[in-house]
Design a protein around this motif. Structure first.
Motif, PDB file in Angstrom:
ATOM      1  N   ALA A 125       0.788  -1.002  -0.065  1.00 47.03           N
ATOM      2  CA  ALA A 125       0.067   0.040   0.064  1.00 47.03           C
ATOM      3  C   ALA A 125       0.866   1.213   0.086  1.00 47.03           C
ATOM      4  CB  ALA A 125      -0.945   0.041   1.318  1.00 47.03           C
ATOM      5  N   LEU A 126       1.900   1.307   0.681  1.00 43.26           N
ATOM      6  CA  LEU A 126       2.945   2.244   0.840  1.00 43.26           C
ATOM      7  C   LEU A 126       3.577   2.547  -0.487  1.00 43.26           C
ATOM      8  CD1 LEU A 126       4.552   2.047   4.291  1.00 43.26           C
ATOM      9  CD2 LEU A 126       2.795   3.711   3.600  1.00 43.26           C
ATOM     10  N   ILE A 127       4.052   1.433  -1.138  1.00 45.43           N
ATOM     11  CA  ILE A 127       4.481   1.698  -2.582  1.00 45.43           C
ATOM     12  C   ILE A 127       3.362   2.286  -3.734  1.00 45.43           C
ATOM     13  CG2 ILE A 127       5.310   0.402  -4.482  1.00 45.43           C
ATOM     14  CD1 ILE A 127       6.630  -1.622  -2.536  1.00 45.43           C
ATOM     15  N   GLY A 128       2.196   1.821  -3.458  1.00 50.47           N
ATOM     16  CA  GLY A 128       1.053   2.263  -4.273  1.00 50.47           C
ATOM     17  C   GLY A 128       0.735   3.833  -3.923  1.00 50.47           C
ATOM     18  N   LEU A 129       1.122   4.186  -2.769  1.00 49.50           N
ATOM     19  CA  LEU A 129       0.701   5.654  -2.355  1.00 49.50           C
ATOM     20  C   LEU A 129       2.003   6.401  -3.016  1.00 49.50           C
ATOM     21  CD1 LEU A 129      -0.637   7.554  -0.627  1.00 49.50           C
ATOM     22  CD2 LEU A 129       1.143   7.297   0.979  1.00 49.50           C
ATOM     23  N   GLY A 130       3.241   5.718  -3.110  1.00 46.74           N
ATOM     24  CA  GLY A 130       4.457   6.609  -3.619  1.00 46.74           C
ATOM     25  C   GLY A 130       4.117   6.859  -5.005  1.00 46.74           C
ATOM     26  N   PHE A 131       3.601   5.669  -5.630  1.00 45.57           N
ATOM     27  CA  PHE A 131       3.136   5.522  -7.235  1.00 45.57           C
ATOM     28  C   PHE A 131       2.105   6.725  -7.483  1.00 45.57           C
ATOM     29  CE2 PHE A 131       0.240   4.563 -10.604  1.00 45.57           C
ATOM     30  CZ  PHE A 131       1.292   4.366 -11.615  1.00 45.57           C
ATOM     31  N   ALA A 132       1.336   6.858  -6.494  1.00 47.54           N
ATOM     32  CA  ALA A 132       0.038   7.747  -6.819  1.00 47.54           C
ATOM     33  C   ALA A 132       0.642   9.289  -6.696  1.00 47.54           C
ATOM     34  CB  ALA A 132      -1.155   7.548  -5.633  1.00 47.54           C
ATOM     35  N   TYR A 133       1.556   9.516  -5.718  1.00 43.94           N
ATOM     36  CA  TYR A 133       2.120  10.828  -5.817  1.00 43.94           C
ATOM     37  C   TYR A 133       2.894  10.938  -6.915  1.00 43.94           C
ATOM     38  CZ  TYR A 133       0.211  12.118  -1.156  1.00 43.94           C
ATOM     39  OH  TYR A 133      -0.597  12.435  -0.253  1.00 43.94           O
ATOM     40  N   LEU A 134       3.467   9.987  -7.507  1.00 38.50           N
ATOM     41  CA  LEU A 134       4.325  10.161  -8.731  1.00 38.50           C
ATOM     42  C   LEU A 134       3.573  10.757  -9.935  1.00 38.50           C
ATOM     43  CD1 LEU A 134       7.266   9.836  -9.852  1.00 38.50           C
ATOM     44  CD2 LEU A 134       6.631   7.720 -10.400  1.00 38.50           C
ATOM     45  N   ILE A 135       2.281  10.136  -9.977  1.00 33.98           N
ATOM     46  CA  ILE A 135       1.430  10.372 -11.059  1.00 33.98           C
ATOM     47  C   ILE A 135       1.016  11.955 -10.856  1.00 33.98           C
ATOM     48  CG2 ILE A 135      -0.815  10.241 -12.093  1.00 33.98           C
ATOM     49  CD1 ILE A 135       1.111   8.127 -13.202  1.00 33.98           C
ATOM     50  N   ILE A 136       0.855  12.252  -9.599  1.00 34.38           N
ATOM     51  CA  ILE A 136       0.404  13.500  -9.357  1.00 34.38           C
ATOM     52  C   ILE A 136       1.340  14.704  -9.676  1.00 34.38           C
ATOM     53  CG2 ILE A 136      -0.388  15.108  -7.504  1.00 34.38           C
ATOM     54  CD1 ILE A 136      -2.175  12.665  -6.101  1.00 34.38           C
ATOM     55  N   VAL A 185      -2.729   0.833  -7.683  1.00 37.19           N
ATOM     56  CA  VAL A 185      -2.790   0.688  -6.357  1.00 37.19           C
ATOM     57  C   VAL A 185      -3.782  -0.442  -5.893  1.00 37.19           C
ATOM     58  CG1 VAL A 185      -2.015   3.215  -6.143  1.00 37.19           C
ATOM     59  CG2 VAL A 185      -4.636   2.533  -6.110  1.00 37.19           C
ATOM     60  N   LEU A 186      -4.519  -0.757  -6.631  1.00 33.97           N
ATOM     61  CA  LEU A 186      -5.763  -1.547  -6.217  1.00 33.97           C
ATOM     62  C   LEU A 186      -5.080  -3.061  -6.471  1.00 33.97           C
ATOM     63  CD1 LEU A 186      -9.293  -0.649  -7.379  1.00 33.97           C
ATOM     64  CD2 LEU A 186      -8.597  -0.917  -4.948  1.00 33.97           C
ATOM     65  N   TYR A 187      -4.634  -3.383  -7.583  1.00 38.34           N
ATOM     66  CA  TYR A 187      -4.116  -4.428  -7.689  1.00 38.34           C
ATOM     67  C   TYR A 187      -2.752  -4.824  -6.995  1.00 38.34           C
ATOM     68  CZ  TYR A 187      -7.153  -5.735 -11.615  1.00 38.34           C
ATOM     69  OH  TYR A 187      -8.080  -5.925 -12.389  1.00 38.34           O
ATOM     70  N   LEU A 188      -1.729  -3.598  -6.736  1.00 40.96           N
ATOM     71  CA  LEU A 188      -0.665  -3.648  -6.186  1.00 40.96           C
ATOM     72  C   LEU A 188      -0.860  -3.964  -4.519  1.00 40.96           C
ATOM     73  CD1 LEU A 188       2.407  -3.637  -5.945  1.00 40.96           C
ATOM     74  CD2 LEU A 188       1.931  -0.856  -5.357  1.00 40.96           C
ATOM     75  N   ALA A 189      -1.993  -3.472  -4.041  1.00 40.25           N
ATOM     76  CA  ALA A 189      -2.324  -3.701  -2.676  1.00 40.25           C
ATOM     77  C   ALA A 189      -3.232  -4.854  -2.156  1.00 40.25           C
ATOM     78  CB  ALA A 189      -3.041  -2.424  -1.905  1.00 40.25           C
ATOM     79  N   HIS A 190      -3.927  -5.429  -3.047  1.00 43.31           N
ATOM     80  CA  HIS A 190      -4.809  -6.389  -2.842  1.00 43.31           C
ATOM     81  C   HIS A 190      -4.678  -7.493  -3.765  1.00 43.31           C
ATOM     82  CE1 HIS A 190      -7.208  -3.562  -0.360  1.00 43.31           C
ATOM     83  NE2 HIS A 190      -7.196  -2.906  -1.351  1.00 43.31           N
TER      84      HIS A 190
END
Length: 426
Positions: A182-193, A222-227
């Motif tokens: 989930a933290l990796i996904g959060l990092g990806f989200a901020y990278l996109i932003i 993020v959904l597939y990465l976390a779940h």
């Protein structure tokens, strides 16, 4: 007396028919998601900034400013100018204390040199003392001589870094590998932003398209990465994407109908002057879409999981009963989530509300001011999106589960219709 049980008569299961039904269901999900994924990739390719996000004059003006950090060496106070006087509790005018500091530059071209800067009263009252780390504004122009420094803000790098580290440790300690993902996904989200959405908005692209495309790209990862890759996660993703589209459509109407200009604060006004291609209403719309993204993700994945867990507890339940049970959970989730969003936005807008109320204005006038209206629109649009996403996600999850999960159900034993005579043992 012993009671015998027997299984209810079941029709023979045709493995090939069950496998074909599962394939059709997965194919249907793929047919829904594949065009969305392709549209997301195409949108990112078309909207990706090409490096011309600002005009040359605006960029040159921005680059003439920098924000080096400095360490406070000493602090001296003095009475602020008369224009800064404030009214005390007794109604009398009171002097306000300002401060002047000597600081040593820690970063920037003049690192190691000493500078003297004035500090506003509000910053001084926050507890400024020798040893504190502050940020300065460095203004440099080749034609005007040496650089000029002014106080900008406190440096908060260390406490924010420690807080972020504590957050990461807590998440990983409790959620383990899933928390790490989930933290990796959060990092990806901020990278996109940071790398896609913000530069695209600065380049004058549509806030609606940037918000939808960027948010969809974040959710796919993020959904597939976390779940993990599963039918359950795919179901949640379908609900999330449709909820995202609903949020975008309602947000587009709401921002236009409410005439949200984005000029509610000083930073927005400064941004409008940075480049004439920047459209503040488009930025407001993009912010409305992104604001509800985390909550939308939360409710869809929770609702999808609820359907699966309810099916495990009662695999013989009908689709109607399963949908009704899951929606009872969804309604509770809606109520708690709406409160969460409303209070979060109220907390963010609290200083503005206090300032407006200080002028003793009617409540309706306060709620319809530019800054408060933006927060209200964000809250209501995001809430409507998540409310619509819950029944949709539930319906998709029930349909998919009944299509692919029935074969995994085992018939439950039922009691004999007639009891065994007394004294007879089995």
């Amino acid at each position: 007396m012993h009671t015998h049980t027997r299984s209810a008569p079941q029709p023979p299961v045709d493995p090939s028919r069950d496998a074909a039904r599962r394939r059709r269901t997965l194919l249907l999900l793929a047919l829904i998601l594949a065009p969305m994924a392709a549209a997301t990739l195409l949108g990112m390719a078309l909207l990706w900034p090409d490096g011309r996000s600002a005009s040359d004059s605006a960029t040159a003006g921005a680059r003439s400013l920098s924000h080096p950090e400095a360490t406070v060496q000493s602090v001296s106070t003095y009475d602020c100018p008369a224009a800064n006087k404030r009214t005390g509790p007794d109604g009398q005018q009171q002097m306000v204390t300002c401060a002047s500091v000597q600081a040593r530059l820690e970063t920037g071209p003049e690192s190691g040199a000493g500078v003297a800067v004035d500090v506003p009263a509000e910053a001084y009252r926050a507890g400024l003392a020798p040893g504190d780390r502050i940020k300065l504004v460095r203004v440099f122009n080749h034609q005007s001589g040496p650089a000029v420094y002014a106080f900008y803000d406190y440096s908060r790098t260390l406490p924010l870094t420690l807080l972020a580290a504590a957050f990461a440790v807590a998440v990983i300690a409790v959620a383990r590998m899933r928390g790490l993902k989930a933290l990796i996904g959060l990092g990806f989200a901020y990278l996109i932003i940071v790398r896609f959405m913000l530069p695209a908005l600065l380049a004058g692209e549509s806030g609606l398209l940037v918000g939808v495309v960027g948010s969809a790209a974040i959710m796919f990862v993020v959904l597939y990465l976390a779940h993990g890759f599963s039918v359950r996660t795919t179901t949640a993703l379908v609900g999330t994407l449709f909820g995202l589209l609903a949020t975008a459509g309602i947000g587009l109407w709401a921002t236009n109908a409410a005439h949200l200009t984005g000029l509610g604060d000083h930073d927005s006004s400064a941004l409008a002057l940075f480049d004439t291609r920047i459209s503040l209403p488009e930025i407001v719309l993009c912010g409305v879409i992104v604001a509800g993204l985390g909550v939308l993700n939360d409710v869809t994945i929770t609702q999808s999981s609820a359907v699966w867990e309810l099916h495990e507890l009662g695999s013989d339940s009908s689709a109607r009963k399963l949908f009704g049970s899951a929606m009872r959970i969804g309604r509770d989730h809606i109520a708690s989530t709406v409160y969460t969003m409303a209070f979060a936005y109220a907390g963010a807008a609290l200083p503005i509300m206090l300032l407006i109320n200080a002028y003793d204005r009617p409540l309706l006038n306060v709620l319809t001011t530019a800054q408060i209206a933006e927060e209200i629109v964000r809250t209501l649009v995001a809430s409507i999106g998540l409310v619509l996403a819950i029944p949709l996600t539930t319906a998709v999850a029930v349909a998919v589960l009944k299509a692919v999960g029935n074969a995994q159900s085992t018939p439950a034993p039922i009691p004999d219709e007639a009891p065994t005579p007394t004294g007879v043992t089995g």
